[in-house]
Design an enzyme around this catalytic site. Structure first.
Site, PDB file in Angstrom:
ATOM      1  CE1 TYR A   1      26.565  -6.370  -4.658  1.00  0.00           C
ATOM      2  CE2 TYR A   1      25.404  -7.197  -2.735  1.00  0.00           C
ATOM      3  CZ  TYR A   1      25.928  -6.138  -3.453  1.00  0.00           C
ATOM      4  OH  TYR A   1      25.803  -4.859  -2.972  1.00  0.00           O
TER       5      TYR A   1
ATOM      6  CG  HIS B   1      31.558  -2.758  -1.705  1.00  0.00           C
ATOM      7  ND1 HIS B   1      31.457  -1.653  -0.889  1.00  0.00           N
ATOM      8  CD2 HIS B   1      30.491  -2.697  -2.545  1.00  0.00           C
ATOM      9  CE1 HIS B   1      30.361  -0.964  -1.214  1.00  0.00           C
ATOM     10  NE2 HIS B   1      29.769  -1.573  -2.222  1.00  0.00           N
TER      11      HIS B   1
END
Length: 365
Positions: free
Chosen positions: A341, A72
């Site tokens: 993440y 992303h």
């Protein structure tokens, strides 16, 4: 007269056996701590899929772009308020659900690790939100605009990244590699047609974003309910149109910026209630379409900012940052996402970042 004889509170010196026992205990404690770090770091299971390997795979497929998220990577930051209608209280005691407003920050983005990829309506879009609850808790969630996740395990997703990587000669995935992948992971063969048939929308502003992983809502009485949720746009749906000229490389982001400058954009937060037997540990398995849905409130976005200047740039939308009243399910993708993440964040925070594709000047237009 020795020291112990002069002061009765002073313990007598240890014998050689006592010293050996004490050093043995200290060594065992230090060894245990070292072993714990080795286990957490994956050193004891070098062939297991680790957060490092997952992030490395993103870099292998997309290239390395210092300072950017490894997935992303191309995005823009937003902010607004969530107005709860109180309907969620029956399902969850989380402080986000009593009637009233809470602020949030978030981010629209494309899936993938290429921060300068030209916009395309075919790239998976995401909307990530961090709700700032009145009791100081946070609820972080990321949703994407496809109806089902293609695979159900971290290892399958790791393999999918490589199998679907474009062949340098054709710019498309290698058919033989994809065929082998689907034979190994039949859920992907089942879900690819579903994803492909999903009618895509024309922009970020009229997309439905789905949190595909299941969670557990816990209400004030302690009752536990399996749930999934979606962000359903108030803006009317329009189908994907023709792709513009390649020179207009940020056309979807520019359209989103222009829409927010014209006025707030809104999405309804809709919770789907699972029934006994519905899979909670498999994001690649859809629940039956007749499951009860509860509209719990309205998300209103009224601010947009380049991530070059927004504090949201340094936030991870870790799906396991949850308030009391919302708990993780048994879906293995949740812990894998959380760990990856964090690894991505650790890398980019130590790197010099180039300007984002969606610049502050572009957002200010």
């Amino acid at each position: 007269m020795n020291a112990s004889e002069s002061n009765p509170e002073t313990p007598p010196p240890l014998s050689r056996a006592g010293l050996a026992l004490r050093f043995g205990i200290i060594g065992a404690v230090l060894g245990g701590i070292a072993g714990l770090f080795a286990y957490v770091g994956g050193w004891l299971t070098p062939h297991a899929l680790s957060p490092t390997a997952m992030v490395d795979r993103f870099q292998q497929v997309n290239g390395t772009f210092p300072g950017f998220r490894r997935n992303h990577a191309k995005g823009v930051c937003i902010a607004g308020t969530f107005e709860s209608n109180g309907n969620g209280v029956a399902l969850s005691r989380a402080a986000v659900f009593p009637a009233g407003r809470v602020p949030f920050v978030g981010r629209f983005a494309f899936a993938g690790g290429k921060p300068y990829v030209p916009d395309s309506s075919r790239i998976v879009r995401s909307l990530a939100i961090l709700f700032q609850l009145p009791n100081g808790e946070e609820w972080r969630t990321g949703c994407i605009n496809i109806p089902v996740f293609p695979v159900h395990t971290p290892q399958a997703f790791y393999d999918l990244l490589l199998a679907s990587a474009p062949d340098p000669a054709t710019g498309k995935p290698d058919g033989a590699k994809m065929k082998a992948f689907i034979e190994k992971y039949p859920e992907a063969g089942r879900n690819f047609p579903v994803i492909g048939a999903n009618p895509g929308s024309s922009g970020f502003d009229n997309s439905t974003y789905n949190g595909l992983n299941a969670f557990r809502f816990i209400n004030a009485a302690g009752e536990v309910t399996p749930v999934r949720w979606s962000l359903v746009p108030v803006q009317p749906f329009a189908p994907i149109g023709p792709e513009p000229e390649k020179a207009d490389k940020n056309y979807l982001f520019d359209a989103l910026i222009a829409a927010i400058h014209r006025g707030p954009l809104q999405w309804r937060l809709v919770v789907t209630v699972g029934q006994p037997g519905d899979p909670t540990g498999d994001a690649s398995a859809m629940w039956p379409a007749d499951r009860k849905q509860v509209d719990v409130g309205m998300l209103t976005i009224d601010r947009i900012e380049s991530e070059d200047t927004s504090p949201t740039r340094d936030i991870t939308f870790d799906p396991l940052v949850l308030p009391d009243g919302i708990a993780a399910s048994d879906d293995p993708l949740l812990s894998a996402r959380s760990a990856a993440y964090l690894k991505s964040f650790a890398r980019r925070e130590g790197e010099r970042k180039e300007p984002s594709a969606v610049s502050p000047a572009e957002v200010a237009k």
